[in-house]
Enzyme design. Structure first.
Site, PDB file in Angstrom:
ATOM      1  N   ASP A  45       4.466  -4.247  -7.513  1.00 52.18           N
ATOM      2  CA  ASP A  45       4.107  -2.417  -6.862  1.00 52.18           C
ATOM      3  C   ASP A  45       4.887  -1.630  -6.827  1.00 52.18           C
ATOM      4  O   ASP A  45       4.169  -0.871  -7.107  1.00 52.18           O
ATOM      5  CB  ASP A  45       4.177  -2.957  -5.648  1.00 52.18           C
TER       6      ASP A  45
ATOM      7  N   GLY B 137       6.293   7.879   7.012  1.00 52.08           N
ATOM      8  CA  GLY B 137       5.944   8.266   5.680  1.00 52.08           C
ATOM      9  C   GLY B 137       6.090   9.895   4.921  1.00 52.08           C
ATOM     10  O   GLY B 137       5.651  10.586   3.837  1.00 52.08           O
TER      11      GLY B 137
ATOM     12  N   LYS C 243       3.330  12.677  -2.694  1.00 52.80           N
ATOM     13  CA  LYS C 243       5.038  11.104  -1.724  1.00 52.80           C
ATOM     14  C   LYS C 243       5.399  12.472  -0.773  1.00 52.80           C
ATOM     15  O   LYS C 243       6.008  13.689  -0.916  1.00 52.80           O
ATOM     16  CB  LYS C 243       5.760  10.815  -3.007  1.00 52.80           C
TER      17      LYS C 243
ATOM     18  N   GLY D 173       2.660   3.845   2.142  1.00 53.24           N
ATOM     19  CA  GLY D 173       2.578   3.984   2.495  1.00 53.24           C
ATOM     20  C   GLY D 173       3.201   5.428   2.946  1.00 53.24           C
ATOM     21  O   GLY D 173       3.706   6.077   3.931  1.00 53.24           O
ATOM     22  N   ARG D 174       3.224   6.309   1.833  1.00 54.01           N
ATOM     23  CA  ARG D 174       3.796   7.600   2.541  1.00 54.01           C
ATOM     24  C   ARG D 174       3.445   8.190   1.058  1.00 54.01           C
ATOM     25  O   ARG D 174       3.494   9.708   0.943  1.00 54.01           O
ATOM     26  CB  ARG D 174       5.803   8.099   1.899  1.00 54.01           C
TER      27      ARG D 174
ATOM     28  N   GLY E 214       1.091  -0.858   0.465  1.00 54.48           N
ATOM     29  CA  GLY E 214      -0.372  -0.026   0.041  1.00 54.48           C
ATOM     30  C   GLY E 214       0.955   1.152   0.046  1.00 54.48           C
ATOM     31  O   GLY E 214       2.181   1.095   0.372  1.00 54.48           O
TER      32      GLY E 214
END
Ligand code: AMP
Ligand code: MG
Length: 517
Positions: A268, A136, A123, A103-104, A101
């Protein structure tokens, strides 16, 4: 034209799928959900360092005022935004990694256009449900890299996500750059990146691995309807997969054309639109070494080395095929489409190489010559970019080793020994003969070469230097690079057309990089 702050955003993804609406940021698994709503964590003092004017114009975004910069720093969320972090999974370095997922990265909303919309994502905007133990955040050095390189790839003509802005946060971020226990504070930054969608192979692997087939089907239908509008009918899933195969092959061929090594081709990090995504420890090749990986974490197996990218893309497509297979009664057509990758890749690859070498077209006999050229380049390892530039001006008459040695002098990192020099000469004699057989003129051939071989590439040491100088408050090099990336095929920035300097070959961040960013 709209400003970032007065635009009415759409939130089609959020409205179409189930998501975790709690807004909480503690790390967790989110089964059944395709995203988690999350508001960016405010930063101390957002300061605009980079703004992509061309991209902003394309999207109809006005130059940012104070309130827009607050948005780009994550300090302001307007009423029509429903920010979220996407839930995806992935295979990392060949192993199933489960839920990952964003994350940041936090998507603020979709920017509607006359022909679709563009996702705007920050980002480094703070923790989400998918941050696990990380913070993050992103540091300036990695954000400069993502910001400049996404735009550089765009101007090179390589399919890519784009970068709208680079903002320093005024906060420091703790990073262990070498993973050796010596963590230090570095300035933080946020990149606003945009793409029609940031959906990755991993977004499809996630519901598939959880046996959430309704979500999976819905996500595929939605993706096809929005981004692959020409695909309709009974067999649409297989045809859609075929299009993803094609786009992925084409993207990798473009990487090989310009000498780009992604460095972290986990599933990913593979865009469903065939865009280059997630600029981490990437690099351009300096010396032509197909076995080069820029990622220190990748060193043991060199899984993500330059020359392996085509087969890794295929491997990742296999992961995607596995994810969508449960939706099909008969998986044989899917397997066939996957098998078709190899043929598509090689055809596209040789056509590209033909243009790089200035051929009128690629005949069967050319394939052997292309292979020979690559073999000798691997042995001699000249600077890839400079070698091809010199090849454009290569005199086709009276080719001998003396001529070859002096003509390509500026591209050599190490003087080739006699055997390699004679191999190189042999191949170039054959090349000169081949060019003479073209059904186009020498100048037309040179024109094709100039359009397909970049003269300016954003080398890692330049990025490293520009980030170091930015930290000290000097933005001269950064600004120059921001301009230079716009005309990579011209001779306007020839001052940068030099080999990687000796000092940069061993220095961290100038040749190889860790994932710490
Ligand atoms: P990457 O290698 O950058 O593609 O990241 C792999 C995964 O780690 C993704 O789920 C990222 O969102 C997550 N990640 C990387 N860096 C951070 C960070 N500083 N904070 C939170 N999550 C991160
Ligand atoms: Mg990633």
């Amino acid at each position: 034209m709209n400003t970032l702050s007065n635009k009415e955003y759409s939130n089609d993804f959020v409205n179409a799928f189930p998501g975790d609406k709690s807004g909480k940021t503690h790390p967790r698994q989110t089964p059944g959900m395709l995203y988690s709503l999350v508001v960016p964590t405010p930063v101390n003092k957002p300061d605009l360092i980079g703004w992509s004017e061309d991209l902003a114009k394309e999207l109809g975004i006005e130059n940012p005022q104070a309130s827009d910069i607050e948005i780009l720093g994550g300090n302001l969320v307007t009423t029509t935004m429903q920010p979220y972090a996407a839930c995806y999974a992935g295979h990392q370095f060949g192993n199933w990694a489960g839920q990952l997922g964003d994350g940041r990265a936090i998507t603020l909303g979709e920017w509607p256009m006359h022909d679709g919309s563009w996702e705007i994502q920050l980002k480094g905007a703070g923790p989400t449900a998918y941050s696990r133990r990380a913070d993050g955040r992103a540091v300036l050095r990695s954000s400069v890299r993502e910001y400049l390189m996404s735009e550089a790839m765009y101007y090179l003509g390589v399919p890519t996500t784009r970068a709208l802005s680079l903002v320093s946060t005024g906060d420091n971020v703790l990073r262990d750059m070498f993973y050796n226990g010596n963590a230090a504070y570095e300035p933080g930054a946020i990149v606003a990146r945009v793409a029609p969608t940031f959906l990755r192979f991993g977004n499809f692997e996630m519901p598939a691995s959880r046996n959430e087939f309704e979500n999976l089907r819905k996500l595929i239908d939605w993706t096809i309807q929005r981004y692959f509008t020409e695909i309709k009918g009974e067999d649409k899933i297989v045809r859609w997969f075929g299009e993803v195969v094609k786009r992925t092959a084409k993207m990798v061929v473009e990487w090989l054309r310009v000498g780009f090594v992604h460095g972290v081709m986990n599933s990913d990090n593979m865009s469903i639109l065939g865009l280059t995504i997630d600029y981490g420890p990437y690099s351009f090749l300096d010396n032509y070494d197909p076995d080069f990986t820029p990622n220190t974490t990748d060193l043991p197996g060199k899984r993500y080395a330059f020359g392996k990218q085509a087969s890794i893309a295929y491997w990742n497509l296999g992961c995607l095929a596995n994810a969508i297979a449960p939706l099909l009664k008969d998986t044989e057509p899917l397997g066939k489409v996957l098998q078709g990758y190899e043929q598509i890749f090689w055809t596209t690859y040789y056509e590209m190489m033909g243009r790089k070498l200035g051929f009128d077209k690629v005949y069967n006999e050319d394939i052997e010559l292309i292979t020979q050229i690559e073999k000798v380049l691997t042995e001699v390892q000249p600077d890839m970019t400079i070698f091809y530039q010199l090849l454009i001006q290569f005199p086709l008459e009276k080719v001998d080793s003396g001529l070859v040695k002096t003509h390509f002098e500026n591209s050599f990192y190490i003087q080739p020994d006699e055997i390699s020099l004679s191999e190189l000469t042999k191949v170039l004699v054959a090349y000169a003969e081949r060019i003479k057989k073209n059904n186009i003129s020498i100048s037309e051939s040179a024109e094709i070469m100039r359009a397909n071989n970049p003269r300016f590439i954003l080398r890692n040491y330049l990025l490293h230097q520009s980030a170091e100088e930015l930290v000290k408050g000097d933005d001269k090099l950064f600004k120059e690079l921001q301009e230079a990336i716009k005309t990579p095929y011209s001779n306007k920035w020839d001052k940068f057309m030099v080999k990687r300097p000796g000092w940069a070959s061993q220095k961290a961040g100038c040749s190889m990089l860790s994932c710490s960013s």
